[in-house]
Design a protein around this motif. Structure first.
Motif, short mmCIF file in Angstrom:
data_model
loop_
_atom_site.label_atom_id
_atom_site.label_comp_id
_atom_site.label_asym_id
_atom_site.label_seq_id
_atom_site.Cartn_x
_atom_site.Cartn_y
_atom_site.Cartn_z
N ALA A 24 0.82 -1.22 0.00
CA ALA A 24 0.00 0.00 0.00
C ALA A 24 0.86 1.27 0.00
CB ALA A 24 -0.94 0.00 1.21
N THR A 108 -9.35 -8.05 7.41
CA THR A 108 -8.95 -8.12 6.01
C THR A 108 -7.95 -7.00 5.73
OG1 THR A 108 -10.65 -6.61 5.22
CG2 THR A 108 -11.25 -8.96 5.36
N ASP A 110 -8.26 -4.76 3.50
CA ASP A 110 -9.04 -3.54 3.32
C ASP A 110 -9.42 -2.91 4.65
OD1 ASP A 110 -8.90 -3.64 0.58
OD2 ASP A 110 -10.88 -4.56 0.31
N GLU A 111 -9.84 -3.75 5.62
CA GLU A 111 -10.21 -3.22 6.94
C GLU A 111 -9.01 -2.55 7.59
OE1 GLU A 111 -13.68 -6.41 8.30
OE2 GLU A 111 -11.58 -6.92 8.60
N LEU A 113 -6.25 -1.29 6.10
CA LEU A 113 -5.86 -0.07 5.38
C LEU A 113 -6.87 1.06 5.58
CD1 LEU A 113 -4.45 -1.70 2.14
CD2 LEU A 113 -3.15 -0.69 4.03
N ASN A 114 -8.15 0.72 5.64
CA ASN A 114 -9.17 1.75 5.88
C ASN A 114 -9.02 2.36 7.27
OD1 ASN A 114 -10.33 1.60 3.35
ND2 ASN A 114 -11.83 0.06 3.96
N LYS A 117 -6.06 4.67 7.16
CA LYS A 117 -6.40 5.92 6.46
C LYS A 117 -7.17 6.86 7.38
CE LYS A 117 -6.38 4.10 1.80
NZ LYS A 117 -7.12 3.21 0.94
#
Length: 121
Positions: A24, A108, A110-111, A113-114, A117
């Motif tokens: 990422a 996950t 995505d979880e 990285l979100n 962020k």
């Protein structure tokens, strides 16, 4: 490039999460326990975020957070607490110690990285 410091006694977790973070675009520092992490902090490692596990041999993640918050350069660095426990009491204890938030394992990519962020914005 932001640097994320990952502390976990599981080599598998260190490898998998650091791979996600590197992909990422983050730079990753790693330590397998709180004592090794503190040694890097005392040596002046520059980071933008700390992600620490709760259950580790020796010093646990909450104790690590308390120690990091005592160090002037890291007083305001965001800290995410990585845990398999979803007990509210543990989350409140981590928050009281200085954690900015938490991620419940397994999560996950995505979880993860979100959540990161959200911390950076």
């Amino acid at each position: 490039m932001k640097t994320i410091f990952l502390v976990d006694d599981s080599a598998t977790i260190l490898l998998s999460i650091s791979a996600v973070l590197s992909k990422a675009g983050y730079s990753v520092e790693k330590a397998a326990n709180a004592e090794a992490a503190l040694a890097k902090f005392n040596a002046g490692v520059k980071i933008d975020l700390l992600i620490t596990d709760l259950n580790m041999p020796g010093m646990n993640g909450i104790e690590l957070i308390r120690e990091v918050r005592k160090l002037a350069p890291y007083k305001f660095v965001p800290i995410l607490f990585l845990t398999t426990e979803s007990q509210q009491s543990r989350k409140l204890e981590a928050k009281a110690a200085g954690a900015s938030g938490w991620i419940v394992k397994p999560s996950t990519a995505d979880e993860l990285l979100n959540t990161i962020k959200l911390v950076f914005h």
